[in-house]
Design a protein around this motif. Structure first.
Motif, PDB file in Angstrom:
ATOM      1  N   THR A   1      41.436  44.319  35.290  1.00  0.00           N
ATOM      2  CA  THR A   1      42.394  44.369  36.390  1.00  0.00           C
ATOM      3  C   THR A   1      41.621  44.324  37.699  1.00  0.00           C
TER       4      THR A   1
ATOM      5  N   ALA B   1      45.073  30.761  34.480  1.00  0.00           N
ATOM      6  CA  ALA B   1      45.804  31.918  35.031  1.00  0.00           C
ATOM      7  C   ALA B   1      45.074  32.562  36.203  1.00  0.00           C
ATOM      8  N   ASP B   2      43.881  32.086  36.531  1.00  0.00           N
ATOM      9  CA  ASP B   2      43.095  32.655  37.635  1.00  0.00           C
ATOM     10  C   ASP B   2      42.652  31.520  38.561  1.00  0.00           C
TER      11      ASP B   2
ATOM     12  N   ARG C   1      32.557  37.719  37.355  1.00  0.00           N
ATOM     13  CA  ARG C   1      33.975  37.746  37.717  1.00  0.00           C
ATOM     14  C   ARG C   1      34.902  37.433  36.544  1.00  0.00           C
TER      15      ARG C   1
ATOM     16  N   THR D   1      37.210  37.950  33.359  1.00  0.00           N
ATOM     17  CA  THR D   1      38.069  39.096  33.051  1.00  0.00           C
ATOM     18  C   THR D   1      38.354  39.251  31.563  1.00  0.00           C
TER      19      THR D   1
ATOM     20  N   GLN E   1      37.094  33.984  28.545  1.00  0.00           N
ATOM     21  CA  GLN E   1      36.518  33.354  29.732  1.00  0.00           C
ATOM     22  C   GLN E   1      34.987  33.378  29.679  1.00  0.00           C
TER      23      GLN E   1
ATOM     24  N   LEU F   1      39.333  31.909  40.670  1.00  0.00           N
ATOM     25  CA  LEU F   1      38.087  31.790  39.903  1.00  0.00           C
ATOM     26  C   LEU F   1      37.873  30.353  39.438  1.00  0.00           C
TER      27      LEU F   1
ATOM     28  N   PHE G   1      40.819  29.099  32.389  1.00  0.00           N
ATOM     29  CA  PHE G   1      40.928  29.799  33.666  1.00  0.00           C
ATOM     30  C   PHE G   1      42.227  29.465  34.413  1.00  0.00           C
TER      31      PHE G   1
END
Length: 597
Positions: A162, A393-394, A298, A300, A304, A397, A391
């Motif tokens: 998180t 969903a981010d 970075r 999560t 990844q 990044l 990636f």
């Protein structure tokens, strides 16, 4: 050399699920273990029932090789350095095989560049598991040592990360933040490995065997370890230390090159002499990813982490695989040298590439490999590429991943130069290129230097003024060199430009320092126009180069003033150094186009 394609997301999820399921069975039982392993592998939130207990679920083991560069380049013998590099390659590619027999290891989360992360069942003695893993890795790596650390991981340590919590209370505390979930777990592991490396005593050197109690004898290959028998005037494997002999045997046992030339062991001087053009010098290229550590910090989820590791390894391997074709296409090599035998790829793995090759090929190949790295990440992070999928969903990044690049340090010297020094110089230049990337927000950069007979043997090279900044700036310099080669510009004409600049600079001692560079460039621009008017070859070259320097003010419209402003900063000297290597294949001119100096 063919590089395997990137796996897709489903393949990575399946591999991670298998590893974590095997590790979780002892604490959860087979059915629940598979469900939880799939949850961890896909990066989904873990069930609340697991968070409510404080019991360890698995053991995570981080490992990292120590002082890899010094280990690979401990010897000046090509066969020993190649053997060390082959051992490291085998370690990176076969970690699951190497540690598969270690009790308490269930699978590999990721492995690259001499480091990685393993997973095993929960245990009351993580330290003992770390000791067994380290012992197995060192047993199979012929003298390479490892720093290993293991922790008992609970549900909170395996959950998707998180947002980090920023510390408060003071200006100093506000500079730090607490990472949670997978990111926090990886940070703790990396911090402990780094702490142990920092606290470890540096190697004190070998205990050299003394002859008659007076004379210390060193291995003729690496000079650092006692030889297996008393040295004589001859030099060969029979007189090397056990470590060098063992590393030499490692490449002999595997498939591929013989590392021999004309029925004798290949030497670094042979690679320098393989050049068809320019100086018979040796090129040493050290290339490393930019800010990749920040990207890995970075991530999560373990998915990844695995995807970024796989993509990085494959992108750099694909970029490196281009080298033989580039040597062939560029006509860099003498006729008796096959392209796949005229270079060495040492210490290449993860986001790192080290090449030793003929000097004329080094600059352009360094630039091409950098472009291939950028293209590889572009493809993996767009469309349905692996990184774009994992990636998705981010977006923030993913945007950083799309900007991934690298920095290269290139040093050129005679083949007799100690390879240990060339390695040190190349990495110093690479550090300079990295600093420019960070300072200017560049994706990739090159810093390079030519060492001649008159160059002093210094410990390191100052890279600040040697960095040709961005990859595009380096490409521009190579383009100007190619144009000079095609037009057959006499080097004497360009050297006259440099000599005139230096003469003018000597005469400007009375000019204010703030104005000196501008005045010097104006004088140089006038001399350049004069030379272009009287030298047909230089005029042909300037017809191609000049328009790229044109600027709007009237006095800069022919490009001479902007060109000489950069020349006054040392660019012209670097241009001449690069031209002396004959680094770009030049298209032959027809007889009617040939010019007379």
């Amino acid at each position: 050399m063919t590089t395997p394609p990137l796996p897709d997301q489903d393949e990575l999820v399946a591999a991670l699920t298998e590893s974590f399921a095997a590790a979780l069975r002892s604490s959860l039982g087979a059915p629940e273990a598979l469900t939880v392993a799939t949850t961890i592998a896909t990066g989904a939130p873990l069930p609340d029932t697991l968070h409510s207990t404080d019991r360890p679920l698995v053991t995570l083991v981080a490992f990292d090789a120590d002082r890899i560069q010094s280990w690979v380049f401990a010897s000046e013998r090509v066969q020993v350095a190649a053997g060390a590099s082959a051992t490291l390659d085998h370690l990176n590619q076969q970690v699951d095989e190497l540690v598969g027999g270690v009790e308490g290891v269930s699978g590999v989360v990721y492995s690259a560049g001499g480091g990685g992360l393993l997973v095993g069942p929960a245990t009351d003695s993580p330290t003992e598991l770390a000791r067994r893993v380290g012992a197995r890795l060192e047993e199979r790596s012929r003298g390479l040592s490892f720093t290993v650390h293991a922790i008992a991981a609970r549900a909170a340590d395996l959950a998707p990360s998180t947002a980090p919590t920023r510390l408060t209370g003071s200006p100093l505390a506000s500079r730090f933040e607490i990472a949670h979930g997978v990111a926090g777990t990886l940070a703790r592991l990396q911090a402990e490995v780094r702490r142990r490396k920092d606290e470890a005593l540096p190697p004190m050197g070998p205990a050299l065997r003394r002859r008659g109690g007076l004379v210390a004898e060193r291995c003729p290959s690496c000079g650092l370890r006692p030889p297996g028998r008393s040295p004589v005037t001859d030099d060969g494997p029979a007189f090397w230390c056990g470590r060098c002999r063992d590393l030499r045997e490692s490449w002999k046992r595997g498939p591929g090159r013989s590392f021999e030339h004309e029925d004798r062991p290949l030497t670094f001087e042979d690679l320098a002499a393989a050049s068809l053009r320019g100086r018979s010098f040796l090129g040493f290229v050290a290339l490393d990813g930019n800010a990749m550590g920040g990207l890995f910090r970075r991530v999560t989820t373990f998915l990844q982490l695995r995807a970024l590791s796989e993509a990085t390894t494959r992108v750099y391997a694909a970029a490196r695989s281009r080298v033989p074709d580039l040597l062939d296409q560029g006509s860099f090599l003498a006729p008796d040298w096959p392209a796949d035998e005229a270079f060495l790829s040492l210490l290449s793995g993860g986001d790192e590439i080290t090449l030793v090759l003929p000097a004329s090929a080094a600059p352009s190949i360094a630039g091409d490999v950098l472009r291939a790295v950028e293209t590889g990440f572009d493809e993996a992070a767009s469309g349905d590429g692996l990184l774009a999928t994992v990636f998705a969903a981010d977006p923030a990044l993913l945007d950083l991943v799309r900007r991934a690049g690298a920095a290269a340090g290139v040093v050129v010297a005679q083949g007799t130069y100690p390879v240990r020094l060339l390695r040190r110089y190349a990495y110093a230049l690479q550090s300079g290129a990295k600093a420019r990337c960070a300072e200017k927000g560049l994706r990739s950069a090159v810093a390079w230097h030519l060492l001649t007979d008159s160059s002093p043997l210094t410990r390191d090279l100052a890279a600040g003024d040697r960095a040709d900044s961005s990859l595009s700036a380096f490409d521009r310099l190579l383009g100007e060199v190619a144009a000079a080669q095609a037009a057959r510009v006499p080097r004497s004409a360009l050297q006259q430009l440099l000599a005139e600049l230096r003469r003018e600079e000597d005469g400007l001692f009375s000019v204010d320092a703030a104005e000196r560079r501008d005045v010097l460039a104006r004088c140089g621009a006038n001399f350049l126009r004069y030379q272009v008017a009287r030298n047909p070859a230089l005029a042909t070259w300037w017809q191609q180069v000049g328009p790229t320097w044109q600027e709007e003010p009237e006095e800069a419209r022919d490009g001479a003033l902007p060109f000489m402003l950069r020349a006054a900063d040392g660019r012209l000297q670097r241009f001449l150094d690069l031209l002396s290597l004959d680094p770009v294949p030049a298209a032959p001119l027809s007889p009617s186009e040939e010019t007379v100096p």
